[in-house]
Scaffold this motif. Structure first.
Motif, PDB file in Angstrom:
ATOM      1  N   CYS A   1       0.851  -1.380   0.047  1.00 42.10           N
ATOM      2  CA  CYS A   1      -0.076   0.000  -0.073  1.00 42.10           C
ATOM      3  C   CYS A   1       0.765   1.161  -0.049  1.00 42.10           C
ATOM      4  CB  CYS A   1      -0.963  -0.086   1.187  1.00 42.10           C
ATOM      5  SG  CYS A   1      -2.159  -1.136   1.110  1.00 42.10           S
ATOM      6  N   GLN A   2       0.627   2.111  -0.858  1.00 43.00           N
ATOM      7  CA  GLN A   2       1.111   3.440  -0.911  1.00 43.00           C
ATOM      8  C   GLN A   2       0.219   4.492  -0.310  1.00 43.00           C
ATOM      9  OE1 GLN A   2       4.378   4.199  -2.246  1.00 43.00           O
ATOM     10  NE2 GLN A   2       4.208   1.882  -1.951  1.00 43.00           N
ATOM     11  N   SER A   3      -1.004   4.059   0.047  1.00 45.59           N
ATOM     12  CA  SER A   3      -2.107   4.773   0.557  1.00 45.59           C
ATOM     13  C   SER A   3      -3.110   3.986   1.101  1.00 45.59           C
ATOM     14  CB  SER A   3      -2.756   5.841  -0.352  1.00 45.59           C
ATOM     15  OG  SER A   3      -3.575   5.150  -1.120  1.00 45.59           O
ATOM     16  N   ASP A   4      -3.892   4.318   2.051  1.00 39.08           N
ATOM     17  CA  ASP A   4      -5.202   3.627   2.346  1.00 39.08           C
ATOM     18  C   ASP A   4      -5.759   2.979   1.065  1.00 39.08           C
ATOM     19  OD1 ASP A   4      -4.714   4.254   5.014  1.00 39.08           O
ATOM     20  OD2 ASP A   4      -6.298   5.585   5.170  1.00 39.08           O
ATOM     21  N   ILE A   5      -6.137   1.854   1.074  1.00 37.38           N
ATOM     22  CA  ILE A   5      -6.925   1.504  -0.094  1.00 37.38           C
ATOM     23  C   ILE A   5      -8.155   0.522   0.083  1.00 37.38           C
ATOM     24  CG2 ILE A   5      -4.686   0.914  -1.353  1.00 37.38           C
ATOM     25  CD1 ILE A   5      -5.124  -2.199  -0.801  1.00 37.38           C
ATOM     26  N   THR A   6      -9.041   0.652  -0.648  1.00 44.84           N
ATOM     27  CA  THR A   6     -10.286  -0.035  -0.734  1.00 44.84           C
ATOM     28  C   THR A   6     -10.504  -1.176  -2.034  1.00 44.84           C
ATOM     29  OG1 THR A   6     -11.407   1.856   0.033  1.00 44.84           O
ATOM     30  CG2 THR A   6     -13.024   0.131  -0.922  1.00 44.84           C
ATOM     31  N   ILE A   7     -10.733  -2.193  -1.472  1.00 42.21           N
ATOM     32  CA  ILE A   7     -10.785  -3.342  -2.414  1.00 42.21           C
ATOM     33  C   ILE A   7     -12.089  -4.055  -2.266  1.00 42.21           C
ATOM     34  CG2 ILE A   7      -8.237  -3.775  -2.436  1.00 42.21           C
ATOM     35  CD1 ILE A   7      -8.906  -6.327  -0.645  1.00 42.21           C
ATOM     36  N   ALA A   8     -12.402  -4.895  -3.518  1.00 42.76           N
ATOM     37  CA  ALA A   8     -13.568  -5.682  -3.698  1.00 42.76           C
ATOM     38  C   ALA A   8     -13.171  -6.851  -3.565  1.00 42.76           C
ATOM     39  CB  ALA A   8     -14.272  -5.088  -5.048  1.00 42.76           C
ATOM     40  N   GLU A   9     -14.086  -7.977  -3.565  1.00 47.43           N
ATOM     41  CA  GLU A   9     -13.905  -9.275  -3.650  1.00 47.43           C
ATOM     42  C   GLU A   9     -13.066  -9.544  -4.896  1.00 47.43           C
ATOM     43  OE1 GLU A   9     -17.024 -12.009  -1.508  1.00 47.43           O
ATOM     44  OE2 GLU A   9     -17.990 -10.993  -3.058  1.00 47.43           O
ATOM     45  N   PRO A  10     -11.926 -10.589  -4.511  1.00 48.28           N
ATOM     46  CA  PRO A  10     -11.210 -10.997  -5.559  1.00 48.28           C
ATOM     47  C   PRO A  10     -12.093 -11.818  -6.835  1.00 48.28           C
ATOM     48  CG  PRO A  10     -10.266 -11.710  -3.474  1.00 48.28           C
ATOM     49  CD  PRO A  10     -11.613 -11.170  -3.238  1.00 48.28           C
ATOM     50  N   LYS A  11     -11.261 -11.504  -7.680  1.00 46.87           N
ATOM     51  CA  LYS A  11     -12.035 -12.097  -9.306  1.00 46.87           C
ATOM     52  C   LYS A  11     -12.405 -13.761  -9.039  1.00 46.87           C
ATOM     53  CE  LYS A  11     -11.804 -12.147 -14.178  1.00 46.87           C
ATOM     54  NZ  LYS A  11     -11.016 -11.264 -15.309  1.00 46.87           N
ATOM     55  N   VAL A  12     -11.344 -14.420  -8.535  1.00 46.85           N
ATOM     56  CA  VAL A  12     -11.262 -16.036  -8.540  1.00 46.85           C
ATOM     57  C   VAL A  12     -11.852 -16.127  -7.146  1.00 46.85           C
ATOM     58  CG1 VAL A  12     -10.228 -18.167  -8.496  1.00 46.85           C
ATOM     59  CG2 VAL A  12      -9.717 -16.294 -10.029  1.00 46.85           C
TER      60      VAL A  12
END
Length: 98
Positions: free
Chosen positions: A84-95
């Motif tokens: 991380c270079q900043s706070d991040i927001t992620i969604a569910e992995p593709k697989v």
């Protein structure tokens, strides 16, 4: 440097995880028992492909060979080598993990 936050924007959960600058996103997800399919852990296979909704990541000296230009343009990243270079927001992995 202070720890960053990973915000999980999954339909099944919404939580924040703390990540230090020397950890990969995958390491943190595994530590917190967040289901994510992974294999090579070096950016080649693309199994851990995950949508990055906001924030910035860096791959350092490693090359994200498992990420093609179309996936990159669609906002995907490889948690196995990303820091991380900043706070991040992620969604569910593709697989999905079965």
């Amino acid at each position: 440097m202070k720890n960053r936050q990973i915000h999980l924007a999954f339909p099944s959960t919404s939580q924040n995880l703390s990540i230090s600058q020397d950890e990969t996103v995958l390491q943190v997800l595994i530590r917190h028992e967040i289901p994510i399919k992974h294999a090579c852990t070096n950016g080649v296979c693309g199994v851990c492909l995950t949508p990055l909704l906001s924030g910035e990541v860096d791959y350092g000296q490693q090359q994200p060979r498992g990420l093609n230009q179309k996936e990159l343009a669609q906002g995907y990243f490889l948690p196995c080598i990303a820091r991380c270079q900043s706070d991040i927001t992620i969604a569910e992995p593709k697989v999905k993990v079965r």
